[in-house]
Scaffold this motif. Structure first.
Motif, mmCIF file in Angstrom:
data_model
loop_
_atom_site.group_PDB
_atom_site.id
_atom_site.type_symbol
_atom_site.label_atom_id
_atom_site.label_comp_id
_atom_site.label_asym_id
_atom_site.label_seq_id
_atom_site.Cartn_x
_atom_site.Cartn_y
_atom_site.Cartn_z
ATOM 1 N N GLY A 1 6.783 -14.828 1.400
ATOM 2 C CA GLY A 1 5.391 -15.067 1.037
ATOM 3 C C GLY A 1 5.145 -14.957 -0.469
ATOM 4 O O GLY A 1 4.251 -15.625 -1.014
ATOM 5 N N MET B 1 2.074 -14.006 4.800
ATOM 6 C CA MET B 1 1.041 -15.027 4.670
ATOM 7 C C MET B 1 -0.030 -14.865 5.756
ATOM 8 O O MET B 1 -0.972 -15.660 5.823
ATOM 9 C CB MET B 1 1.669 -16.422 4.705
ATOM 10 N N PHE C 1 -3.119 -18.954 -0.632
ATOM 11 C CA PHE C 1 -2.054 -18.059 -0.165
ATOM 12 C C PHE C 1 -1.593 -17.165 -1.319
ATOM 13 O O PHE C 1 -1.315 -15.980 -1.129
ATOM 14 C CB PHE C 1 -0.866 -18.856 0.384
#
Lengths: 490, 490
Positions: free
Chosen positions: B275, B303, B372
């Motif tokens: 992530g 995420m 994100f």
């Protein structure tokens, strides 16, 4: 909206909202099935068409957020260009339909958003899994003091587990030393058995060539010949209860005898046929399954549980845990304040594991064992109805002349140009083209969907399967009329 | 209710209906997080208590259907006695939170109820998977003409794939002949690497003892010594980007050099750390990942995509397909009317495969890559905040003195009775009991949840991880106060 309407009204609400309609006068329950029956099964587009973007539906991933309006358009289009597997005229796959209680179960599962590794994070789901496994073991016919199991991501993984634990049972040193410490293993399946046995043999380091493929008579496996067993280390036989194409049941009792005589692990792949155990009328087709060492059973097939829901049952208690545990201390601490035997995550070949048990548990509550039984009976009645129709018609030909054992019915459509051609290679090679051509047209029109394949020496034929209890006789009549219409110029 | 409110209002609606409250005046969006923050993280009961049945909540499976009222009580109780993993004070697992768009994605996925084996039944989802994999490959740093992959049921299966394809890459005969045709394989991981590498080696028939465990310095893997490689057939190195307990990053560039020199497959297990690639601020911690032959990356962890969402990326195109395909004719017909290279189901070790791609795709649309990135940044800021608080306090002790690299922060609570005890075996053995005792009380009170474990020579310590962007600094303050309160008499 009263609480009792949630599982029934939510799916139609989504649909109506996506279509911009008023939700006020919705009838609960039947709506969902009703609206599906009015729509196409699919709205086919080729990959390049969808990738180019259709009417504002772009698959590309942005750097910046898109608007909520666009997100909702994306949701609508995702459903629009997808395949309606819940449609009563979708006969393409062993899994179909959309049980509303099952769907509510899946939604609640997503909302809970947890993981099956420990009791600590999944107390309720872990217990539900245990209770379901115990129930399924007793339905298979195992006694109270035997039986273990786990929910898996699909029937192929369930079958992989069966080979994995069988190997460990006979050769526990494989876990630490690998296959190098073992003799040359050999296992058995039938030519109509599922390809997952070969796939798993490749994954497990046994090798797909070490899967001995037993011949079938017209419908089912012959019992494996013992002469094949010389010079190698046979350890495992897969018997299929409900083959993928014909829905045939291997002779379980005869296979159990052979396994007993030669000390082989008997696995029954009842991924497709397991559901028949729920029916008093049909469960005798699986007689002998109680003698199996392990059983694959996919409630997401014949019991119409939403995808994914598959189980591996293992008769010998503790074997799954011994075979797979690595005892990671960050996850499976032994100094917890509760009974850590409920931390079942180390039985699995996964670490994180999706909660697949709840939707089945909820459906079982809502239908009872008897409800599943009636549902299975209805699907098999549909198969018999189709079989009867096909026998009556001259433009279709059955692949197997005897009555279906499961809900699979296999047949050829004989187009006008082939009706007077005598049997032989020429007719066969022309007939082989018919099903793919009709299927291609079917995907264009989107009115119905059914699969086809060749099998052995038999050229491409249609396979119809029933697992959606929403399917009615008129849908079956429609299927035959539509095939005849689409193939009328062939 | 307007369409644009669906993903935001549905979860609170469910909650309010289950609680029997009026839904009229619901605020969209923030409601969900808000209501969770008011509730306990868990309402703990022992297995035997839940199995006996609490206030009309029976887990047993009936023969006859239960009433709809009972089903809804069952749903409410399932949530009530479960663990609220979306609670901003749930720090127990690498996966937490509940993204509303992700949840909407999962609900749509369940409604579509289809399977990932062919383009025929999953046209849109198959393309979304392809586009997501391509995007993730480019973020890893692979060029347009390299890269392949598949969504898997969890990071352990992703890691299993990496070893499976590495073995096939060097020894393609393994697929048909099995391990018997191969030399004695050896692979490498670090002592802080995930247990899935050993688990997979056992499953694949390599044997867990043939996994060479490389030592770590305080935080991360030392580079494997080449002297270990003599006499056996080393083929694979697992480097971890984000270890489970410390969140440490192995030296990827040094490991890539060794792999290059000795022609070893370099895998990066970035299940947890992947992530960080989404964050411009943190992605340099994974420098060298572009040299990997394969990468595990779980969007369901950092995420915050709903469970389950895990990916294996493989640099060499076509390898997954070659390694796993068995070409079942009933499913993967070559005479279909579309480009059958989109029938990706035979790349998988599964047959049926759950749709895990859509929720990630939808979240990506709604947040963009940048969204994100901000989410990841926020979680790492929370970790730094906790680290700063711990440094300031005298009743806590950090396990690692340097700043966290990922969102993991590891620490001991030092109860009053131990504050003046000098370091040594006595203090260690008493300190080892502290975390389990506090955790047991924490489960009883249900106000917060955090994990603990020993590691190497270090006795039981708490590990806090941040992956839920809903967590605020006040939740972190609460965590420390609550631990101190629960441990004040120890």
């Amino acid at each position: 909206m009263h609480i009792s309407h949630i599982p029934f009204t939510l799916p139609p609400i989504i649909y109506h909202l996506l279509e911009g309609k008023n939700t006020k006068n919705l009838l609960p329950g039947a709506c969902w099935v009703w609206f599906l029956s009015l729509r196409q099964v699919l709205d086919f587009h080729h990959p390049h068409q969808l990738k180019e973007g259709l009417e504002g539906f772009s698959l590309d991933l942005p750097d910046q957020p898109e608007t909520l309006e666009q997100i909702l358009v994306d949701c609508r289009d995702t459903l629009k260009y997808g395949v309606k597997t819940a449609h009563p005229r979708f006969f393409n796959q062993l899994s179909s339909g959309l049980d509303l209680i099952g769907l509510a179960g899946e939604w609640l599962t997503s909302t809970a958003n947890t993981n099956m590794f420990t009791y600590e994070v999944s107390p309720v789901f872990i217990l539900m899994e245990e209770i379901l496994l115990r129930k399924m073991q007793s339905i298979v016919g195992w006694s109270e003091d035997e039986g273990d199991g786990i929910f898996c991501p699909g029937g192929t993984i369930s079958n992989l587990y069966s080979i994995l634990v069988a190997r460990y049972h006979f050769y526990p040193e494989v876990k630490t030393k690998g296959m190098a410490a073992l003799p040359q293993l050999v296992l058995f399946t039938s030519e109509h058995g599922h390809y997952s046995v070969k796939k798993s043999a490749a994954v497990l380091g046994i090798g797909s060539e070490n899967v001995v493929v037993v011949k079938c008579d017209e419908r089912r496996a012959q019992t494996p010949s013992v002469t094949l067993l010389q010079g190698l280390a046979p350890f495992y036989v897969n018997a299929t209860a409900g083959t993928t194409v014909y829905g045939a049941f291997d002779p379980l009792i005869a296979i159990a005898e052979i396994c007993h005589r030669h000390t082989l692990w008997m696995h029954v792949d009842a991924a497709w046929g397991g559901g028949l155990l729920m029916s008093k009328r049909h469960r005798m087709k699986l007689q002998g399954i109680e003698r199996a060492c392990s059983v694959t059973w996919n409630p997401h097939k014949m019991m119409a549980v939403p995808l994914q829901c598959s189980v591996i049952l293992v008769k010998k208690k503790g074997l799954l845990q011994e075979c797979n545990q690595q005892g990671a201390e960050y996850l499976f601490q032994m100094d917890k304040p509760y009974d850590v035997s409920y931390d079942t995550g180390d039985k699995s070949i996964q670490c994180g594991r999706h909660v697949d048990a709840f939707k089945l548990w909820l459906m079982w509550k809502a239908k009872g064992s008897e409800g599943f039984g009636s549902q299975v009976n209805k699907c098999l009645e549909n198969a018999e109805y189709l079989y009867d129709q096909l026998r009556r018609r001259t433009d279709f030909e059955l692949v197997l002349s005897s009555k279906p054992e499961h809900s699979n019915v296999c047949f050829w459509y004989i187009p006008p140009s082939l009706r007077n051609v005598p049997p032989g290679p020429d007719r066969n090679s022309r007939l082989h083209q018919v099903a793919p051509q009709i299927k291609a047209r079917m995907m264009e029109t989107g009115t119905v969907l059914i699969g086809y394949q060749p099998l052995g020496s038999k050229v491409n034929f249609f396979r119809c399967v029933f697992s959606n209890p929403a399917t009615q006789q008129e849908d079956i009549d429609f299927l035959l009329e539509e095939i005849a219409r689409l193939g009328s110029d062939l």
